[in-house]
Design an enzyme around this catalytic site. Structure first.
Site: not given
Lengths: 271, 404
Positions: A49, A60
């Site tokens: 990823e 995030d």
């Protein structure tokens, strides 16, 4: 059949779980990203990823945000991320690469242009964090038309109807967010995950990966016992952040291998 | 809440104002937004809720706020009459409290004991800390470290009110980064936490909900103008960062075709310099940030760029999606004034009217001062004086080379 599907099929035959490490493209700089990707594969990654850095990574935590800032400072962009994948593909045509990022850089490139450009570069799947299925219908169609997989997030508190819609829109695998929070946090409810994953897998008819908050090999093994794939991001990005540049690849490879070994202890033992 | 509107009925069910708006968030936030949408739909038409909202606005915030004729300033400019909608006289010193009162009442009905907020200039943070104290909520406010330095007095004010102020040192260390951080808190603590978003941005239903709570400004004007000045204004002028005071005063005037609506963005050091916060005036491309699609200051790679304004409250790279739509549809027009022009207006209002305006509001005033001399004396310009300038003492003094 897509590279992602082929990978999951092979792993299923082998009775193994997919290990999906995440790094941010361009962290600490663009030149090191392809070597880091090779180290992930050498350590035992099944799918990579690759984070596309964005100035405002709302979903995030601080570790990945700092990595994104480092990458952007060095001039990383979505176009250059595609160059990186192209360079990676010159030596590796097996390992699937999933781009993970936010909508705005994709829209700036053009939602009609990006899918083809990504396929030509050798990308296999995309996960756009702030594109829930209902906001990207046309994008999903062009991703599919390009032969790529679009992976969507599924949350612990997603309703039944949403689960249905997300499963409909997804291909490749489903990404189950292991808790309510941002990437890199550390409070997992294993019982809840163990209860949910088999239900999701059966209903969706595709592999289920679990991510957000998997910090070491023991946790990875516990998750791997119920899920088809384990996604590890912040911990690997931390390894890169805290290592001298010349040691980053070796550090990352060692870390990924530890997890690979633990995960493979599950091999053969059916979940 | 909005029976005034006949033809204009935005947003649609998915939160869109034309091509702008929507719900661009990670899946983890979707259930929280669904819960919020459900609660707001229930209470926006609930008589008891609306009565309590009105009661709090009247007896706690001090509404209605008056409209005051800036007589000497208008005389000096020699043209149209400048009228000031005095949001600066609200409790906590700005329009922000209208929205906070509404969202706090909603939070209480939803059983959330903890509220969070982002703040730029600190006015929304102070208003949130204020209503949190009144309801006994735990309160956490996220604020960029750059803004904390610019607005130290407001930081202390929030602490006095019992809030925890969390410094945000990521990105440009301003409002947009504070908003990112508040979103992260919300996604982590969604079960016990209500996010009191301060402007008409963010994912649906925020742009609609914040607007609806702020329309009290314009609704009062619709009544006050004929009473005090015999008719509605020719032009309504308000500053636009995210755009909550502007939408609050514009919205009830949308059906009044003879009333021009003018939004004033921050041109900072000048649109041409690139150091500004004026996405609409600079014709920025549409993009996705903070949960909605809107006009967004970004580079060619889709990265959000750093903005500049002397006023922390306007220092934001996006703009509420409804403003982007009002611009495209032609119903409102958007212009920008520079730091210097805003400062001149600030000083003029102090000097001629004995009112110290917020630097944000000074942008709207500066635009009124530009156009007033070009118009006949019987024209009426209604300026939303969205806040008072006490918080800006340090910034203004520093510009004049004065140290406290």
């Amino acid at each position: 059949m897509s590279r992602i599907q082929t990978t999951f099929q092979r792993l299923q035959i082998e009775g193994r779980k997919a290990l999906i490490p995440f790094i941010v493209a361009g962290d600490p700089d663009g030149e090191l990203t392809v070597p880091l990707m090779r180290s992930l594969v050498a350590g035992g990654a099944d799918i990579i990823e690759l984070g596309v850095p964005f100035s405002d990574p709302m979903a995030d935590g601080p570790v990945i945000q700092r990595a994104s800032e480092r990458a952007l400072t060095k001039g990383m962009s979505l176009a250059r991320v595609l160059d990186i994948v192209r360079a990676f593909r010159t030596e590796d045509v097996v390992t699937p690469v999933v781009l993970m990022g936010y909508a705005n850089p994709v829209e700036a490139m053009g939602v009609a242009i990006f899918p083809d450009a990504a396929r030509k570069a050798g990308v296999d799947g995309v996960l756009v964090v702030d594109y829930p299925p209902e906001e990207c219908v046309a994008f999903t169609a062009s991703i599919r038309a390009a032969g790529l997989d679009q992976i969507f997030l599924l949350a612990p508190n997603s309703s039944g109807q949403r689960f249905h819609d997300i499963a409909q829109a997804s291909s490749g695998f489903l990404y189950y967010v292991s808790f309510k929070g941002v990437t890199g946090a550390s409070h997992l409810d294993f019982d809840e995950i163990a209860r949910r994953i088999p239900l999701i897998r059966t209903a969706a008819g595709m592999p289920v990966g679990v991510g957000f908050g998997i910090r070491d090999a023991e946790i990875a093994k516990k998750i791997g016992a119920v899920a088809d794939a384990v996604v590890i991001g912040s911990r690997i990005v931390e390894e890169i952040e805290t290592s001298p540049r010349e040691q980053a690849c070796a550090k990352v490879e060692t870390f990924v291998r530890e997890i690979r070994v633990k995960l493979d202890e599950l091999a053969g033992a059916r979940s | 809440m909005a029976n005034v509107q006949q033809q204009y009925s935005y947003p649609d069910a998915r939160g869109y104002f034309g091509p702008y708006g929507g719900v661009f968030v990670a899946e983890t936030l979707i259930p929280a937004l669904e819960e919020l949408r459900g609660a707001f739909e229930t209470y926006r038409n609930d008589a008891a809720f609306l009565a309590e909202f009105e009661n709090e606005l009247k007896h706690y915030a001090g509404r209605p706020s008056p409209i005051c004729h800036a007589r000497r300033l208008s005389e000096k400019l020699g043209g149209a009459q400048i009228l000031l909608k005095r949001e600066d006289l609200n409790h906590t010193g700005a329009h922000k409290v209208n929205n906070c009162i509404g969202q706090a009442l909603l939070a209480r009905r939803m059983g959330k004991p903890r509220v969070i907020a982002e703040t730029g200039a600190g006015q929304h943070g102070v208003a949130t800390a204020t209503v949190a104290a009144r309801h006994g909520f735990e309160c956490v406010v996220y604020m960029g470290t750059e803004d904390m330095a610019r607005q130290a007095a407001n930081v202390y004010r929030m602490k006095l009110l019992g809030a925890t102020v969390v410094p945000v040192a990521s990105g440009s260390r301003t409002l947009k980064d504070a908003l990112n951080e508040a979103m992260r808190d919300w996604v982590t603590n969604v079960s016990n936490t209500f996010y009191i978003l301060g402007t008409v941005a963010g994912p649906h239903p925020y742009p609609m909900m914040v607007r609806d709570f702020q329309t009290v400004i314009g609704k009062e004007c619709l009544t006050q103008m004929p009473e005090a000045f015999g008719r509605q204004p020719d032009m309504v002028i308000a500053c636009v960062g995210g755009g909550s005071n502007a939408i609050g005063i514009f919205y009830p005037y949308i059906p009044c075709e003879n009333v021009r609506l003018v939004g004033v963005e921050a041109a900072g050091e000048g649109i041409g310099t690139g150091r500004h916060s004026a996405p609409l005036t600079a014709n920025a491309k549409a993009g996705v940030l903070h949960g909605n699609r809107t006009c967004l200051m970004q580079d060619e790679n889709g990265q959000v760029i750093e903005t500049h304004s002397i006023s922390a409250g306007l220092d934001y790279p996006g703009v509420g999606p409804e403003h982007a739509w009002l611009k495209d549809s032609g119903r409102a027009e958007y212009v920008a004034v520079t730091d210097t022009e805003a400062l001149d207006a600030f000083h003029a209002l102090c000097h001629f009217e004995g009112i110290i305006p917020a630097l944000e509001s000074s942008h709207a005033l500066a635009q009124a001062m530009k156009v007033a001399p070009t118009l006949p004396r019987d024209r009426l310009l209604l300026v939303c004086l969205s806040g008072r300038g006490d918080k800006d003492m340090h910034t203004v003094a520093e510009r004049s080379g004065i140290q406290f």
